[in-house]
Every structure is written in structure tokens, then in C-alpha cells.
Design a protein around this motif. Structure first.
Motif, PDB file in Angstrom:
ATOM      1  N   ARG A  35       0.835  -1.215   0.000  1.00 33.10           N
ATOM      2  CA  ARG A  35       0.000   0.000   0.000  1.00 33.10           C
ATOM      3  C   ARG A  35       0.865   1.258   0.000  1.00 33.10           C
ATOM      4  N   ASN A  36       2.000   1.155  -0.709  1.00 29.86           N
ATOM      5  CA  ASN A  36       2.934   2.287  -0.857  1.00 29.86           C
ATOM      6  C   ASN A  36       3.415   2.837   0.493  1.00 29.86           C
ATOM      7  N   ALA A  37       3.614   1.906   1.429  1.00 31.63           N
ATOM      8  CA  ALA A  37       4.228   2.295   2.711  1.00 31.63           C
ATOM      9  C   ALA A  37       5.636   2.823   2.437  1.00 31.63           C
ATOM     10  N   MET A  38       6.048   3.787   3.244  1.00 32.00           N
ATOM     11  CA  MET A  38       7.291   4.512   2.971  1.00 32.00           C
ATOM     12  C   MET A  38       8.397   4.160   3.955  1.00 32.00           C
ATOM     13  N   THR A  39       9.593   4.023   3.408  1.00 30.38           N
ATOM     14  CA  THR A  39      10.777   3.769   4.236  1.00 30.38           C
ATOM     15  C   THR A  39      11.661   5.018   4.240  1.00 30.38           C
ATOM     16  N   LEU A  40      12.754   4.964   4.986  1.00 26.35           N
ATOM     17  CA  LEU A  40      13.703   6.090   4.958  1.00 26.35           C
ATOM     18  C   LEU A  40      14.188   6.316   3.529  1.00 26.35           C
ATOM     19  N   ALA A  41      14.375   5.211   2.784  1.00 29.99           N
ATOM     20  CA  ALA A  41      14.847   5.336   1.400  1.00 29.99           C
ATOM     21  C   ALA A  41      13.829   6.082   0.539  1.00 29.99           C
ATOM     22  N   THR A  42      12.541   5.886   0.827  1.00 35.93           N
ATOM     23  CA  THR A  42      11.510   6.604   0.058  1.00 35.93           C
ATOM     24  C   THR A  42      11.664   8.107   0.255  1.00 35.93           C
ATOM     25  N   TRP A  43      11.772   8.522   1.513  1.00 39.86           N
ATOM     26  CA  TRP A  43      11.861   9.962   1.783  1.00 39.86           C
ATOM     27  C   TRP A  43      13.159  10.542   1.227  1.00 39.86           C
ATOM     28  N   ARG A  44      14.238   9.776   1.338  1.00 40.31           N
ATOM     29  CA  ARG A  44      15.520  10.274   0.786  1.00 40.31           C
ATOM     30  C   ARG A  44      15.475  10.297  -0.734  1.00 40.31           C
ATOM     31  N   GLY A  45      14.781   9.334  -1.315  1.00 37.80           N
ATOM     32  CA  GLY A  45      14.610   9.330  -2.781  1.00 37.80           C
ATOM     33  C   GLY A  45      13.819  10.540  -3.241  1.00 37.80           C
ATOM     34  N   LEU A  46      12.787  10.891  -2.492  1.00 35.27           N
ATOM     35  CA  LEU A  46      12.004  12.092  -2.837  1.00 35.27           C
ATOM     36  C   LEU A  46      12.893  13.337  -2.781  1.00 35.27           C
ATOM     37  N   ALA A  47      13.756  13.384  -1.773  1.00 35.62           N
ATOM     38  CA  ALA A  47      14.663  14.542  -1.646  1.00 35.62           C
ATOM     39  C   ALA A  47      15.609  14.606  -2.849  1.00 35.62           C
ATOM     40  N   THR A  48      16.118  13.465  -3.257  1.00 34.61           N
ATOM     41  CA  THR A  48      17.027  13.438  -4.420  1.00 34.61           C
ATOM     42  C   THR A  48      16.312  13.906  -5.680  1.00 34.61           C
ATOM     43  N   ILE A  49      15.072  13.473  -5.846  1.00 36.87           N
ATOM     44  CA  ILE A  49      14.306  13.929  -7.018  1.00 36.87           C
ATOM     45  C   ILE A  49      14.195  15.462  -6.984  1.00 36.87           C
ATOM     46  N   GLY A  50      13.903  16.002  -5.817  1.00 36.01           N
ATOM     47  CA  GLY A  50      13.795  17.465  -5.694  1.00 36.01           C
ATOM     48  C   GLY A  50      15.099  18.163  -6.026  1.00 36.01           C
TER      49      GLY A  50
END
Ligand code: ACO
Length: 255
Positions: A35-50
């Protein structure tokens, strides 16, 4: 689709996909089986995209694959207790995760959350991090953090209060109750509610409308409206003049 500057393999491991099509970037939360649960890698990946977003991107769509937008934090990280990633953290640690969300309010882009099914905890906050929300009539929001003993710290507390007001925000957080789509729309948590089958089309129409505005005008308008809440009327009138003069000069100056 253009090549993105971010590593697709790393993003996939973080439960993310990233596509660019002209001036439109799409971030897809892509762990539907969780259900698209988020890990630390998800949040860091979002930051990298930004950090690596190309300058010519004007609209960013954030969407979730499968039945839910996002079930929030991966509860597996919580279950690890004192052996898990939260046992010894500091201010910089949380700031690093918040960086994944903060860039979505940048004046140079308009961000849209396309929300179906559940948006819980960090998922709700990701929707709040976007400028606009288009949701399906089966969508729901839940600020689950206080029920787990923590505060919402992924930048969601300010937009929540700005949108629904302090008393309602307090009630939603401290009860962690689920807000259905019709109530979410009444509270201003969604700009548009559509049947599930129409979500992509509705988001596409909104993107097209946003792109029809001249880029400099869109950026100036977002900057202007974003400061209105903290300005006095006099200050805001001055801000309108400052924003308008270069636009008028560009539109009407004799060549
Ligand atoms: N973390 C890890 N795994 C999850 C999460 C999560 N947050 N949410 C769902 N999953 C997993 C389930 O364990 C299940 O795995 P399984 O197939 O191995 O059993 C799978 O995803 C599907 O979940 P279901 O519960 O079967 O799906 P359903 O559509 O019925 O319900 C819902 C979805 C409502 C999102 C439910 O899964 C749920 O309540 N999840 C927990 C939400 C939550 O409390 N998140 C924390 C928010 S606080 C924060 O983000 C800081």
C-alpha cells in the motif's frame, strides 16, 4: 519520456518511479503490495528527485500505484523498536527526511497530489506537501501519528492548519480519525473529487490548464499567493506591485 538524473534502480528500491514528459514530472509511489508504505529510502529518494529536478519542469504530479495513495510509514521500521532506525536520531536526521517533502512547495513548480484510497500518516502529509490535491470519491485521509505516540513531522502540520484551521487540525490529529472524501472536500483538503476511473483524466486536464499560463506569470502568482497569509494588506498590495511591474514590462514594453 526524458531520461531523469536520478538512478532508476535506487528509486525502485525506495518504492518510487520518476518520469519526465516535457514540463511535467510524475512521481509514482510504487509499492502497491505494501500500500505504498514509505521507508527512509523513500523519503531520501524524494529529496534526491527534488535536488535533481530539471529547471524546465513546471508541474509535478505525485501519485500512488494500486488501491492506496500511501499507508504512510512502513510499520516494519516501528516494529524493530530499539534495534530500528529511530532509536538514536537527531534534528538533522528528521530534517533530511523533511527535505523529501519541502521542495514540492518551490515557487518554480506547481505540485499536484493525485490521491486514491488511503492517505495515512506520512502519506497524508505527502498529499499536504503538494500545492493541490485531486482525489477520488473513495479516498480518505488519516493523521495516524499521534495514535502511534509521535507528532506529524513530515512538514504536514502547517499546511493542515492553514487549510482546515487550528481546532479542526487538532481534532483530526488527536483523534487520528479517518476523513472521507466528501468531508475532505468540504474542509478544503481537495480541490477536486472525481470517480476513481476519472482520476488520471482529471489530473491531466488540470496539468494542461496550469501549463497554459505563461511560466513567469505562474511563478510570480505562486510567490504572491504564498506570502499573502503572513502579509498585511498594505504589504500584500506592495507585493502585487512588485510582481506586476516586470510582467507588464515584458508584455507591453515598446521594442
Ligand atoms: N507498513 C507496512 N506494511 C503495510 C502498511 C504499512 N504502513 N500498510 C499496509 N501494509 C501491508 C499489509 O501488512 C499487507 O501486507 P500482507 O499482504 O503481507 O498482509 C499489505 O500491505 C496490504 O495491506 P492490507 O491491510 O491487507 O490492505 P487494505 O487495503 O485492506 O488496507 C490500509 C489498507 C487501510 C492502508 C491498511 O493496510 C492499514 O491500515 N495500514 C497501516 C496504516 C498505518 O497505520 N500507517 C502508519 C501511519 S503513521 C506515519 O506514517 C508516521
Amino acid at each position: 519520456m526524458a531520461e531523469s538524473a536520478v538512478n532508476d534502480g535506487e528509486l525502485a528500491a525506495a518504492g518510487l518511479r520518476f518520469d519526465i514528459d516535457g514540463a511535467v514530472a510524475t512521481i509514482t509511489l510504487s509499492r502497491p503490495e505494501r500500500r505504498n508504505a514509505m521507508t527512509l529510502a523513500t523519503w531520501r529518494g524524494l529529496a534526491t528527485i527534488g535536488q535533481t529536478l530539471p529547471d524546465d519542469v513546471r508541474v509535478v504530479v505525485v501519485r500512488g500505484e494500486g488501491p492506496s495513495f500511501s499507508a504512510g510509514i512502513d510499520l516494519g521500521m516501528f516494529a524493530q523498536g530499539a534495534d530500528g532506525p529511530f532509536s538514536d536520531v537527531d534534528d538533522d536526521f528528521i530534517a533530511g527526511l523533511q527535505a523529501g517533502y519541502l521542495w514540492l512547495r518551490r515557487p518554480e513548480i506547481v505540485s499536484i497530489a493525485a490521491v486514491q484510497g488511503h492517505a495515512i500518516g506520512g502519506g497524508f502529509q505527502l498529499a499536504l506537501a503538494c500545492d493541490l490535491r485531486v482525489i477520488t470519491d473513495d479516498a480518505s485521509f488519516c493523521m495516524k501519528e499521534p495514535a502511534l505516540g509521535i507528532v506529524p513531522d513530515l512538514t504536514g502540520s502547517k499546511p493542515l492548519v492553514d487549510i482546515v484551521g487550528y481546532p479542526r487540525a487538532l481534532e483530526l490529529c488527536l483523534t487520528s480519525r479517518t476523513v472521507p472524501a466528501d468531508e475532505a472536500a468540504r474542509l478544503g483538503l481537495a480541490e477536486l473529487v472525481v470517480p476513481a476511473a476519472d482520476l488520471d483524466g482529471a489530473v491531466g486536464d488540470l496539468v494542461a490548464a496550469l501549463l497554459a499560463v505563461r511560466p513567469a506569470t505562474a511563478v510570480a502568482t505562486k510567490r504572491l499567493l504564498a506570502q499573502a497569509g503572513r502579509n498585511t494588506l498594505t504589504e500584500q498590495a506592495a507585493a502585487e506591485r512588485r510582481a506586476q511591474l516586470p510582467l507588464l514590462a515584458d508584455l507591453f514594453q515598446k521594442r
